[in-house]
Design an enzyme around this catalytic site. Structure first.
Site, PDB file in Angstrom:
ATOM      1  N   ARG A 262      50.728  42.175  34.657  1.00  0.00           N
ATOM      2  CA  ARG A 262      49.297  42.170  34.347  1.00  0.00           C
ATOM      3  C   ARG A 262      48.645  40.873  34.788  1.00  0.00           C
ATOM      4  NH1 ARG A 262      50.669  44.408  28.319  1.00  0.00           N
ATOM      5  NH2 ARG A 262      50.837  46.632  28.847  1.00  0.00           N
TER       6      ARG A 262
ATOM      7  N   ASN B 284      45.568  52.691  42.814  1.00  0.00           N
ATOM      8  CA  ASN B 284      45.762  51.359  42.252  1.00  0.00           C
ATOM      9  C   ASN B 284      44.855  51.128  41.047  1.00  0.00           C
ATOM     10  OD1 ASN B 284      47.581  50.950  44.312  1.00  0.00           O
ATOM     11  ND2 ASN B 284      46.106  49.887  45.627  1.00  0.00           N
ATOM     12  N   VAL B 285      45.320  50.320  40.124  1.00  0.00           N
ATOM     13  CA  VAL B 285      44.558  50.046  38.905  1.00  0.00           C
ATOM     14  C   VAL B 285      43.993  48.628  38.914  1.00  0.00           C
ATOM     15  CG1 VAL B 285      45.974  51.666  37.595  1.00  0.00           C
ATOM     16  CG2 VAL B 285      46.581  49.234  37.575  1.00  0.00           C
ATOM     17  N   ASP B 286      44.049  47.943  40.070  1.00  0.00           N
ATOM     18  CA  ASP B 286      43.781  46.502  40.126  1.00  0.00           C
ATOM     19  C   ASP B 286      42.324  46.126  40.367  1.00  0.00           C
ATOM     20  OD1 ASP B 286      43.468  46.981  42.922  1.00  0.00           O
ATOM     21  OD2 ASP B 286      45.598  46.565  43.262  1.00  0.00           O
TER      22      ASP B 286
ATOM     23  N   HIS C 183      44.373  56.924  39.048  1.00  0.00           N
ATOM     24  CA  HIS C 183      45.253  56.379  38.007  1.00  0.00           C
ATOM     25  C   HIS C 183      44.533  55.389  37.099  1.00  0.00           C
ATOM     26  CE1 HIS C 183      48.923  57.448  40.713  1.00  0.00           C
ATOM     27  NE2 HIS C 183      48.461  58.475  40.054  1.00  0.00           N
TER      28      HIS C 183
ATOM     29  N   CYS D 287      37.374  56.495  26.710  1.00  0.00           N
ATOM     30  CA  CYS D 287      37.554  57.408  25.583  1.00  0.00           C
ATOM     31  C   CYS D 287      38.339  58.616  26.071  1.00  0.00           C
ATOM     32  CB  CYS D 287      36.200  57.841  25.028  1.00  0.00           C
ATOM     33  SG  CYS D 287      36.313  59.170  23.793  1.00  0.00           S
TER      34      CYS D 287
ATOM     35  N   ASN E 153      51.495  52.119  56.991  1.00  0.00           N
ATOM     36  CA  ASN E 153      52.509  51.720  56.020  1.00  0.00           C
ATOM     37  C   ASN E 153      53.589  50.931  56.754  1.00  0.00           C
ATOM     38  OD1 ASN E 153      54.450  51.691  53.842  1.00  0.00           O
ATOM     39  ND2 ASN E 153      53.435  53.508  53.032  1.00  0.00           N
TER      40      ASN E 153
END
Length: 280
Positions: A89, A120-122, A137, A145, A243
């Site tokens: 994190r 990505n969650v960044d 994601h 909520c 990639n």
């Protein structure tokens, strides 16, 4: 950069790929964790990845949250409970967008890239300037909520900052939605958690319209995201893979750009902009 169906020089491969992308009518990018490696964020499954070290999270993680959101929040906020996750994190929190992120933002700005389906969650895609993005994601910088799918940035949640001490003052010991009263969690999609319906519908909409999908920095193992390139290919479109390594989708890619995405994407976008007369 190379194309496993073409032995011409890298520059020729880049030009051929750029011409194809420039001609496409609805370019969509499927983006994975590999794009953010050059920003200092480790992948989940690759060498040194979080799940490589710790093993993949339990599939009942979301059920645990629903069953006891107060306990989930307590563990989530306790930085000492899982040191490796805390390091991960912190890597996200300290990361900056890299040239690959900025290249995608530029490709959108010149009107070629219509949408990103981002795994990505960044939040680096938004910080780089992209705007048309479905975060399949979720996003670590947001809260959601689980009932009405309302989202907030963490620093603008109506209930104030969520800390271990603040939870003690909240009824039920977990944050609740001010709109519907439902439990609020991190926006990141947990194992076993359904992808929010609105986000998933948006992804399928753009995938169904796409005649060119850029597959960027993803191992293409997580569905439904991994199925979108196959859908585009089956509908008569084409797939471009960017990639460093071969993946399960390499076999259906029409064009392949091997190498760091922080190098290949800026080169591709520069060439596309040149072809369509766009500016740097």
């Amino acid at each position: 950069m190379s194309n496993n169906r073409d032995c011409r020089s890298d520059e020729n491969v880049l030009t051929v790929t750029a011409k194809a992308v420039a001609r496409a009518e609805h370019v969509v990018a499927l983006v994975g964790a590999g794009l953010s490696v050059e920003s200092g964020i480790p992948t989940f499954r690759g060498p040194g990845g979080l799940w490589t070290k710790l093993g993949e999270p339990a599939m009942n993680g979301y059920d645990d949250f629903v069953g006891n959101p107060a306990e989930w929040w307590r563990k989530n906020l306790d930085q000492q409970s899982e040191p490796e996750r805390t390091k991960f994190r912190e890597a996200i929190d300290n990361a900056e967008p890299n040239p690959g992120h900025f290249a995608l933002a530029q490709l959108e700005a010149i009107g070629v890239l219509k949408h990103q389906i981002n795994q990505n969650v960044d939040n680096l895609h938004f910080r780089a300037g992209s705007s048309s993005v479905s975060e399949i994601h979720g996003n670590r910088t947001k809260l959601r909520c689980i009932n009405c799918e309302t989202r907030w940035h963490r620093n603008s949640f109506p209930g104030g900052d969520i800390t271990l001490s603040s939870l003690e003052d909240i009824l039920g010991k977990y944050p609740a939605c001010p709109n519907c009263g439902g439990p609020v969690k991190s926006d990141t999609v947990m194992f076993g958690e359904p992808i929010p319906k609105g986000v998933l519908a948006e992804c399928f909409q753009h995938a169904s319209q796409s005649d060119c999908m850029l597959v960027i920095g993803t191992s293409a193992t997580v569905y439904p995201a991994a199925g979108f390139p196959e859908k585009v290919k089956a509908s008569g479109g084409f797939v471009v893979e960017a990639n460093p390594n071969e993946t399960s989708l390499s076999k259906i890619a029409t064009h392949i750009l091997r190498g760091p995405t922080g190098v290949t994407l800026p080169a591709l976008v520069s060439k596309v902009a040149e072809i369509i007369g766009g500016s740097g």
